[in-house]
Design an enzyme around this catalytic site. Structure first.
Site, PDB file in Angstrom:
ATOM      1  N   GLU A  95       7.442 -37.892 -30.237  1.00 46.19           N
ATOM      2  CA  GLU A  95       6.044 -38.322 -30.435  1.00 46.19           C
ATOM      3  C   GLU A  95       5.299 -38.148 -29.120  1.00 46.19           C
ATOM      4  OE1 GLU A  95       5.247 -42.491 -31.197  1.00 46.19           O
ATOM      5  OE2 GLU A  95       3.242 -42.057 -31.939  1.00 46.19           O
ATOM      6  N   ASP A 113      -5.870 -38.351 -28.619  1.00 41.86           N
ATOM      7  CA  ASP A 113      -7.269 -38.296 -28.179  1.00 41.86           C
ATOM      8  C   ASP A 113      -7.918 -37.027 -28.741  1.00 41.86           C
ATOM      9  OD1 ASP A 113      -6.844 -40.641 -26.743  1.00 41.86           O
ATOM     10  OD2 ASP A 113      -6.136 -39.551 -24.982  1.00 41.86           O
ATOM     11  N   ASP A 173      -7.726 -40.540 -37.456  1.00 40.95           N
ATOM     12  CA  ASP A 173      -8.896 -41.059 -38.175  1.00 40.95           C
ATOM     13  C   ASP A 173     -10.106 -40.170 -37.888  1.00 40.95           C
ATOM     14  OD1 ASP A 173      -8.856 -41.894 -35.426  1.00 40.95           O
ATOM     15  OD2 ASP A 173     -10.680 -42.997 -35.888  1.00 40.95           O
ATOM     16  N   THR A 219       1.183 -46.634 -36.881  1.00 37.30           N
ATOM     17  CA  THR A 219       1.108 -46.737 -35.420  1.00 37.30           C
ATOM     18  C   THR A 219       0.194 -47.926 -35.079  1.00 37.30           C
ATOM     19  OG1 THR A 219      -0.904 -45.464 -34.986  1.00 37.30           O
ATOM     20  CG2 THR A 219       1.098 -44.197 -35.406  1.00 37.30           C
ATOM     21  N   GLU A 259      -3.350 -47.043 -35.936  1.00 36.20           N
ATOM     22  CA  GLU A 259      -3.472 -46.938 -37.392  1.00 36.20           C
ATOM     23  C   GLU A 259      -3.630 -48.315 -38.042  1.00 36.20           C
ATOM     24  OE1 GLU A 259      -0.248 -44.702 -38.978  1.00 36.20           O
ATOM     25  OE2 GLU A 259      -1.015 -44.713 -41.028  1.00 36.20           O
TER      26      GLU A 259
HETATM   27  C1  LIG Z   1      -5.481 -43.024 -28.994  1.00 40.38           C
HETATM   28  S1  LIG Z   1      -3.953 -43.385 -28.267  1.00 40.38           S
HETATM   29  C2  LIG Z   1      -2.819 -43.385 -29.629  1.00 40.38           C
HETATM   30  C3  LIG Z   1      -1.559 -44.118 -29.334  1.00 40.38           C
HETATM   31  C4  LIG Z   1      -0.535 -44.152 -30.476  1.00 40.38           C
HETATM   32  N1  LIG Z   1      -0.093 -42.824 -30.821  1.00 40.38           N
HETATM   33  C5  LIG Z   1      -1.092 -44.851 -31.673  1.00 40.38           C
HETATM   34  O1  LIG Z   1      -1.391 -44.185 -32.672  1.00 40.38           O
HETATM   35  O2  LIG Z   1      -1.219 -46.061 -31.639  1.00 40.38           O
HETATM   36  C6  LIG Z   1      -3.543 -41.860 -27.448  1.00 40.38           C
HETATM   37  C7  LIG Z   1      -2.393 -42.017 -26.478  1.00 40.38           C
HETATM   38  O3  LIG Z   1      -2.041 -40.729 -25.962  1.00 40.38           O
HETATM   39  C8  LIG Z   1      -1.769 -40.847 -24.581  1.00 40.38           C
HETATM   40  N2  LIG Z   1      -1.982 -39.514 -23.957  1.00 40.38           N
HETATM   41  C9  LIG Z   1      -3.158 -38.867 -23.818  1.00 40.38           C
HETATM   42  N3  LIG Z   1      -2.970 -37.694 -23.193  1.00 40.38           N
HETATM   43  C10 LIG Z   1      -1.640 -37.606 -22.949  1.00 40.38           C
HETATM   44  C11 LIG Z   1      -0.827 -36.619 -22.315  1.00 40.38           C
HETATM   45  N4  LIG Z   1      -1.347 -35.494 -21.822  1.00 40.38           N
HETATM   46  N5  LIG Z   1       0.501 -36.844 -22.241  1.00 40.38           N
HETATM   47  C12 LIG Z   1       1.057 -37.981 -22.749  1.00 40.38           C
HETATM   48  N6  LIG Z   1       0.333 -38.957 -23.343  1.00 40.38           N
HETATM   49  C13 LIG Z   1      -0.991 -38.771 -23.441  1.00 40.38           C
HETATM   50  C14 LIG Z   1      -2.764 -41.892 -24.108  1.00 40.38           C
HETATM   51  O4  LIG Z   1      -2.389 -42.469 -22.873  1.00 40.38           O
HETATM   52  C15 LIG Z   1      -2.732 -42.881 -25.264  1.00 40.38           C
HETATM   53  O5  LIG Z   1      -1.747 -43.864 -25.086  1.00 40.38           O
END
Ligand SMILES: C[S@@+](CC[C@H](N)C(=O)[O-])C[C@H]1O[C@@H](n2cnc3c(N)ncnc32)[C@H](O)[C@@H]1O
Length: 212
Positions: free
Chosen positions: A43, A116, A152, A190, A193
């Site tokens: 993941e 993101d 989403d 998640t 989610e």
């Molecule tokens: C919007 S959150 C979603 C977290 C989780 N997947 C969830 O659905 O609850 C996006 C996550 O991706 C991580 N992230 C963003 N860019 C990343 C990268 N280049 N490598 C690893 N993690 C990254 C962020 O730090 C953040 O924790």
């Protein structure tokens, strides 16, 4: 997105037995580390880890690796693991751009969960379904390619459908409303989610593969 900073997050993460602190050492050796030949699912951007931890509990015959760049986010996952025994789970605190330095051809499935969306054109390369990332994934998939994505964000979902199909992925399942889909796709939520579900937002889902 802004996240709270947790004091001593780096130390807490480093001392967690689930965290692999020198992941580069294990390139082509992840099955040895898990001590089995079971499939490995990765993941990217696992955040607080609810999804990957529940997946590891539910599917003990699959090895799971959760990767997250922000240590203060990973601490939340680490805190949930204290009393658990999950030999099929590892965590890595690193930037997803480095995955080809960490893994050889040993990954079976990649989960992209609420990543993101980077809506500005200038940030397009940071999207986890940009062609550059798809090329990176090619380097680490064991044989067949398999991506499961949940979001989403409609714009990011449409973008991902386009980049994946241009890259010859086949869509095995697509849902525009995962939580109310009559097809009843098995689902573990998640952290993001759960919040969006409570808000009544639609969740988009795709399961795409390319068989070599
Ligand atoms: C919007 S959150 C979603 C977290 C989780 N997947 C969830 O659905 O609850 C996006 C996550 O991706 C991580 N992230 C963003 N860019 C990343 C990268 N280049 N490598 C690893 N993690 C990254 C962020 O730090 C953040 O924790």
């Amino acid at each position: 997105m802004e996240y709270n900073v947790v004091k001593n997050a780096d130390k807490i993460v480093k001392n967690c037995p689930y965290v692999v602190n020198e992941p580069f050492k294990y390139k082509n050796k992840w099955h040895d580390l898990f001590q089995n030949q079971n499939p490995i699912a990765l993941e990217l951007g696992m955040g607080r880890g609810d999804f990957i931890i529940e997946m590891a509990k539910t599917y003990p015959k699959i090895n799971f690796i959760g990767l997250e760049i922000i240590d203060s986010q990973m601490v939340m996952a680490v805190n949930k693991l204290h009393n658990l025994k999950l030999p099929n789970l590892k965590l890595i605190n690193i930037d997803a751009q480095l995955i080809d330095k960490i893994f050889g051809k040993e990954i079976d499935t990649i989960y992209l969960t609420f990543c993101d969306p980077w809506p500005k054109k200038i940030d397009e390369r940071k999207r986890f379904t940009h062609e550059n990332y798809l090329k990176l994934y090619d380097k680490i998939f064991r044989k067949n390619k398999h991506i499961i994505l949940k979001t989403d964000n409609k714009g990011f979902f449409a973008y991902s459908l386009e980049t994946l199909s241009k890259y010859w992925y086949i869509f095995d399942k697509v849902s525009l409303d995962l939580h109310h889909d009559e097809a009843k796709i098995p689902n573990i939520m998640t952290n993001f989610e759960k919040k969006y579900y409570e808000e009544g937002r639609m969740i988009y889902y795709l399961d795409a593969s390319f068989k070599n």
